[in-house]
Design a protein around this motif. Sequence first.
Motif, short mmCIF file in Angstrom:
data_model
loop_
_atom_site.label_atom_id
_atom_site.label_comp_id
_atom_site.label_asym_id
_atom_site.label_seq_id
_atom_site.Cartn_x
_atom_site.Cartn_y
_atom_site.Cartn_z
N UNK A 245 0.84 -1.19 0.00
CA UNK A 245 0.00 0.00 0.00
C UNK A 245 0.87 1.24 0.00
N UNK A 246 0.33 2.33 -0.52
CA UNK A 246 1.03 3.61 -0.55
C UNK A 246 0.37 4.55 0.45
N UNK A 247 1.18 5.41 1.07
CA UNK A 247 0.66 6.40 2.01
C UNK A 247 1.28 7.75 1.71
N UNK A 248 0.57 8.81 2.12
CA UNK A 248 1.05 10.18 1.93
C UNK A 248 0.76 10.97 3.19
N UNK A 249 1.61 11.98 3.48
CA UNK A 249 1.41 12.69 4.73
C UNK A 249 1.95 14.10 4.74
N UNK A 276 1.20 16.36 1.56
CA UNK A 276 0.66 15.56 0.46
C UNK A 276 -0.71 15.04 0.90
N UNK A 277 -1.74 15.46 0.16
CA UNK A 277 -3.11 15.16 0.56
C UNK A 277 -3.64 13.86 -0.01
N UNK A 278 -3.11 13.44 -1.13
CA UNK A 278 -3.71 12.29 -1.82
C UNK A 278 -2.65 11.47 -2.54
N UNK A 279 -2.87 10.15 -2.60
CA UNK A 279 -2.01 9.25 -3.37
C UNK A 279 -2.91 8.19 -4.00
N UNK A 280 -2.63 7.87 -5.29
CA UNK A 280 -3.42 6.88 -6.01
C UNK A 280 -2.55 6.03 -6.92
N UNK A 281 -2.73 4.71 -6.81
CA UNK A 281 -2.13 3.78 -7.75
C UNK A 281 -2.92 3.78 -9.06
N UNK A 282 -2.21 3.66 -10.18
CA UNK A 282 -2.88 3.36 -11.44
C UNK A 282 -3.44 1.94 -11.35
N UNK A 283 -4.68 1.77 -11.77
CA UNK A 283 -5.35 0.48 -11.60
C UNK A 283 -4.68 -0.64 -12.40
N UNK A 284 -4.15 -0.30 -13.57
CA UNK A 284 -3.59 -1.32 -14.46
C UNK A 284 -2.06 -1.37 -14.41
N UNK A 285 -1.43 -0.24 -14.22
CA UNK A 285 0.03 -0.15 -14.26
C UNK A 285 0.51 0.35 -12.90
N UNK A 286 0.77 -0.59 -12.00
CA UNK A 286 1.00 -0.28 -10.59
C UNK A 286 2.24 0.56 -10.35
N UNK A 287 3.15 0.64 -11.34
CA UNK A 287 4.35 1.45 -11.15
C UNK A 287 4.07 2.94 -11.28
N UNK A 288 2.87 3.31 -11.71
CA UNK A 288 2.49 4.72 -11.85
C UNK A 288 1.64 5.14 -10.67
N UNK A 289 2.04 6.22 -10.00
CA UNK A 289 1.27 6.76 -8.88
C UNK A 289 1.06 8.25 -9.05
N UNK A 290 -0.09 8.72 -8.58
CA UNK A 290 -0.41 10.15 -8.56
C UNK A 290 -0.38 10.65 -7.13
N UNK A 291 0.13 11.87 -6.94
CA UNK A 291 0.04 12.54 -5.65
C UNK A 291 -0.39 13.98 -5.87
N UNK A 292 -1.09 14.53 -4.89
CA UNK A 292 -1.50 15.93 -4.92
C UNK A 292 -1.13 16.58 -3.59
N UNK A 293 -0.73 17.85 -3.64
CA UNK A 293 -0.14 18.47 -2.46
C UNK A 293 -0.58 19.92 -2.29
N UNK A 294 -0.35 20.43 -1.09
CA UNK A 294 -0.58 21.85 -0.80
C UNK A 294 0.45 22.75 -1.48
#
Length: 373
Positions: A245-249, A276-294
């Motif tokens: 699992x991925x976490x952001x903080x 960092x407010x959010x983190x998301x795995x790509x559903x199909x390609x797990x090596x790709x992750x998105x993060x969003x921040x202040x």
Amino acid sequence: MEEGNSIIYGLEHQTRALSPQYGESDAIRFLIGTQSLKPNSNQIHVVELEEDTGALHTKVFKHDIGEVWHLRCSPHDAAVLLTTHNAYDSATSQCTMGVSIFKLPTVEVIPKDLDELSAIQSRNAENMEVLLTVNPEKPEEEIRCAEWHPTDSSRIGVVCESGLSVHDVSSGAALSRASASARLKFTGGKWNPHQGNAQFAVLQDMHIKCYDTRTDCTKPSWSIDNAHRQLARDLDFNPNRQFHLATAGDDATLNIWDYRNGKEPIFSRTDHSHWVWTVRYNTYHEQLLLTGSSDARALLTAAASVCTDTDDDGKKITQVLEDGVLQSYEQHEDSVYCAEWSAAEPWTFASLSYDARLVLSRVPRHFKYKILL
């Protein structure tokens, strides 16, 4: 959508709630909830991207029950969604939170002809059908989020600051509970899509705790203590690897864990300059992750080194991407509270900032080809 170009959609009111339309497998759609303090002014915007032309088509629905703090579309029915909302009662001068399940009157967004287009453009926000509202036991208690069960359409998990509860969608009755300690409140959470879909992981200050929801429980099934040096803001399970699992903080860090041994992250990046407010795995390609921040940025990051399998001889298969930030998306001017992958198209994603700006983007073509070829 042209290569390298993002598309921006602006809303009238501030925003911090975004969800892909999980039940839709053909159209690229995202739903946005607004956060206006004015009574009866909040809305749900359905935004559809026409992939061939890059055109955006939208429909707007009323959300008069209050400002939207969290939004999640049902994975079981494209027309159903739930919101975590906050409403001000002028009679008591108090704010009360709740979770409501709504049904859209239609999931169609793109008009079929010019006459229908004219009708849509001149039409006011439509009503949604309220199927259920769940209120906290204590009126003053804060609800952090609500999540659909991954496989059981009759259950939702609701995270309050004092505990986790699983509710029946038909009656609203609580089926099981887990309580937070008096000192450390729950701040969010998500279902574990593995392990029989019975586990729900919650954020508790700097820690991650995961509970078995089949019965009331006081002790977690597993935990990651001190997952971040400051408050943990979000988590997402790897859809393909059951223990990752991925976490952001608030320490501006993205961590990936194998929770079987949660002493140290197996991957860690500090590429943002603020929370960092959010983190998301790509559903199909797990090596790709998105993060969003202040820091007003959304980052596309590769974590290929922890997603590479081994061959029959136990040797790692050559990874196709280098670890690290692949691209920074800087079209926002305020905190990026949400970033989500499309449920219908694996290379398209959206990021949402508090300044009422949705940015739709695509994975750069050369990274896409590296992964596919």
